[in-house]
Design a protein around this motif. Structure first.
Motif, PDB file in Angstrom:
ATOM      1  N   PHE A 182      20.575 -11.372   0.888  1.00 24.55           N
ATOM      2  CA  PHE A 182      20.070 -11.496  -0.477  1.00 24.55           C
ATOM      3  C   PHE A 182      20.532 -10.267  -1.246  1.00 24.55           C
ATOM      4  CE2 PHE A 182      16.844 -10.342  -3.634  1.00 24.55           C
ATOM      5  CZ  PHE A 182      16.804 -11.488  -4.404  1.00 24.55           C
ATOM      6  N   THR A 183      21.207 -10.499  -2.351  1.00 22.47           N
ATOM      7  CA  THR A 183      21.780  -9.385  -3.115  1.00 22.47           C
ATOM      8  C   THR A 183      20.940  -9.120  -4.354  1.00 22.47           C
ATOM      9  OG1 THR A 183      24.004  -9.933  -2.348  1.00 22.47           O
ATOM     10  CG2 THR A 183      23.826  -8.521  -4.295  1.00 22.47           C
ATOM     11  N   SER A 184      20.542  -7.875  -4.504  1.00 20.96           N
ATOM     12  CA  SER A 184      19.836  -7.438  -5.716  1.00 20.96           C
ATOM     13  C   SER A 184      20.688  -6.388  -6.415  1.00 20.96           C
ATOM     14  CB  SER A 184      18.460  -6.872  -5.373  1.00 20.96           C
ATOM     15  OG  SER A 184      18.584  -5.805  -4.456  1.00 20.96           O
ATOM     16  N   ALA A 185      20.545  -6.300  -7.743  1.00 17.93           N
ATOM     17  CA  ALA A 185      21.392  -5.380  -8.510  1.00 17.93           C
ATOM     18  C   ALA A 185      20.627  -4.812  -9.691  1.00 17.93           C
ATOM     19  CB  ALA A 185      22.647  -6.099  -8.994  1.00 17.93           C
ATOM     20  N   ASN A 243      23.568   0.886 -11.983  1.00 23.14           N
ATOM     21  CA  ASN A 243      24.865   0.509 -11.432  1.00 23.14           C
ATOM     22  C   ASN A 243      24.808   0.448  -9.899  1.00 23.14           C
ATOM     23  OD1 ASN A 243      27.555  -0.288 -11.572  1.00 23.14           O
ATOM     24  ND2 ASN A 243      28.317   1.824 -11.394  1.00 23.14           N
ATOM     25  N   ILE A 244      23.758  -0.203  -9.418  1.00 25.16           N
ATOM     26  CA  ILE A 244      23.552  -0.323  -7.976  1.00 25.16           C
ATOM     27  C   ILE A 244      23.471  -1.807  -7.599  1.00 25.16           C
ATOM     28  CG2 ILE A 244      21.944   0.080  -6.068  1.00 25.16           C
ATOM     29  CD1 ILE A 244      21.105   2.641  -7.428  1.00 25.16           C
ATOM     30  N   GLU A 245      24.165  -2.170  -6.564  1.00 26.30           N
ATOM     31  CA  GLU A 245      24.083  -3.513  -6.006  1.00 26.30           C
ATOM     32  C   GLU A 245      23.840  -3.384  -4.506  1.00 26.30           C
ATOM     33  OE1 GLU A 245      27.275  -6.916  -5.321  1.00 26.30           O
ATOM     34  OE2 GLU A 245      26.694  -6.756  -7.452  1.00 26.30           O
ATOM     35  N   HIS A 246      22.839  -4.073  -4.031  1.00 22.77           N
ATOM     36  CA  HIS A 246      22.436  -3.883  -2.632  1.00 22.77           C
ATOM     37  C   HIS A 246      22.166  -5.230  -1.973  1.00 22.77           C
ATOM     38  CE1 HIS A 246      20.913  -1.836   0.847  1.00 22.77           C
ATOM     39  NE2 HIS A 246      19.717  -2.388   0.738  1.00 22.77           N
ATOM     40  N   GLY A 247      22.719  -5.416  -0.778  1.00 22.21           N
ATOM     41  CA  GLY A 247      22.503  -6.656  -0.028  1.00 22.21           C
ATOM     42  C   GLY A 247      21.545  -6.436   1.131  1.00 22.21           C
ATOM     43  N   VAL A 248      20.595  -7.310   1.263  1.00 16.83           N
ATOM     44  CA  VAL A 248      19.595  -7.200   2.322  1.00 16.83           C
ATOM     45  C   VAL A 248      19.606  -8.496   3.129  1.00 16.83           C
ATOM     46  CG1 VAL A 248      17.157  -6.871   2.878  1.00 16.83           C
ATOM     47  CG2 VAL A 248      18.152  -5.721   0.896  1.00 16.83           C
ATOM     48  N   PRO A 249      19.747  -8.424   4.460  1.00 16.42           N
ATOM     49  CA  PRO A 249      19.682  -9.646   5.260  1.00 16.42           C
ATOM     50  C   PRO A 249      18.277 -10.250   5.233  1.00 16.42           C
ATOM     51  CG  PRO A 249      19.756  -7.720   6.688  1.00 16.42           C
ATOM     52  CD  PRO A 249      19.980  -7.232   5.286  1.00 16.42           C
TER      53      PRO A 249
END
Length: 338
Positions: free
Chosen positions: A95-98, A103-109
């Motif tokens: 699941f990607t949050s931004a 200016n941050i994009e982070h993916g979490v399983p």
């Protein structure tokens, strides 16, 4: 001589003995007389049924020692997972949050409850005597199902899946279940699997969290279980991996074990098997070891045999092999080298 054949009602007592020895997590082989009786009768009806497409049918096979009439293993095909009730699993995806401002994009399983695999054909119920593990008999028990599917492709979906039993300790503890499912049921892992085998996974799945589970929030021991194979399930995994099955983004609802997937037309025992006709012979000059089956439905038989196979030519079989395979001169057979 070991031969794979469709289950019969007279197999019930021995089948229940196999169920008692089966691995925790093999929920399709419940140690319950009436459930097994129903499973056998459903299988017998499925083999007898005329079908033009895949439906609710299940095809149950047993591995029999013809000399002792002792059952040494079993395996099964469910033609359509999720036909009569949803087939639940957990989707393992990021699941990607931004944040535009930072200016941050982070993916979490995450793990999400789903029934995406509805409609696929399901391999299940694989169990073999410990003495036959890592032998050609294991290949026979697993792969002869695939050869049956190749002979009767109209009865099955174009894609096939199987769930491999995930990690649990010797005393039946599953870190994944303890971190996820146990919070909603207050049941030990082994008991949850037993209930799933006796009833269905639907009533358990409906109480599972309906929102994504963020994997980093789980204990490390539970995270390590995701996609992990129980040591006793490794052979089943290895055989199907050699057949062309691959892991995908789905894991088992209870123990986090991996799900394998393949297109039916790409499965090795289907795509690379040869067809030939039988020629009875008093002696065979064996040049190789093969899985060999007839193309029958109710009379389906498969075994391992030492044969001389030349493409485009009849295959010599002794009278004993013909009897074991339920074939005669001119009968069609299917073969693939071991």
């Amino acid at each position: 001589m070991l031969v794979l054949r469709p289950v019969e009602l007279t197999d019930l007592p021995q089948l229940q003995q196999l169920a008692r020895a089966s691995l925790v997590g093999v929920t399709s082989l419940p140690d319950d007389t009436e459930r097994l009786r129903t499973r056998i009768l459903d299988s017998c009806a499925s083999f007898e049924k005329h079908v033009e497409g895949h439906g609710p049918e299940n095809y149950f096979f047993v591995l029999e020692d013809r000399s002792t009439q002792r059952l040494r293993g079993c395996s099964e095909i469910l033609a359509t997972a999720g036909f009569s009730e949803p087939f639940y699993s957990l989707r393992n995806r990021h699941f990607t949050s931004a944040s535009r401002e930072l200016n941050i994009e982070h993916g979490v399983p995450t793990l999400s409850l789903c029934h995406d695999l509805n409609g696929h054909t399901l391999l299940r119920g694989f169990h073999i005597d410990a003495a036959l593990e890592r032998t050609p008999s294991s290949e026979l028990l697993s792969r002869a199902r695939l050869m049956f599917m190749g002979a009767h492709a109209q009865r099955f979906a174009q894609a096939v899946i199987t769930e491999i039993v995930g990690y649990s300790s010797e005393d039946g503890q599953s870190p994944f279940w303890d971190a996820v499912g146990k919070h909603f049921f207050d049941l030990p892992y082994a008991e949850a699997e037993r209930l799933c085998g006796l009833e269905s996974r639907t009533f358990l799945a409906e109480l599972m969290p309906q929102y994504p589970i963020y994997v980093p929030m789980l204990p490390e021991a539970a995270q390590a279980c995701i996609g992990q194979i129980h040591p006793a399930g490794q052979e089943a995994f290895d055989i199907l991996e050699r057949e062309g099955f691959e892991t995908n983004s789905y894991v088992d609802l209870f123990d986090g074990g991996p799900t394998l997937y393949a297109r039916l037309s790409n499965v090795r025992s289907i795509a690379q098997s040869l067809t030939a006709t039988v020629q009875t012979a008093p002696a065979i000059d064996a040049l190789g070891r093969y899985l060999v089956s007839n193309d029958s439905l109710t009379g389906y038989r498969a075994m391992v045999a030492e044969l001389d196979v030349q493409p485009g030519q009849p295959v010599n079989l002794s009278a004993e092999l013909c009897a074991a395979l339920n074939v005669t001169d001119g009968s069609p057979i299917r073969l693939i080298a071991l």
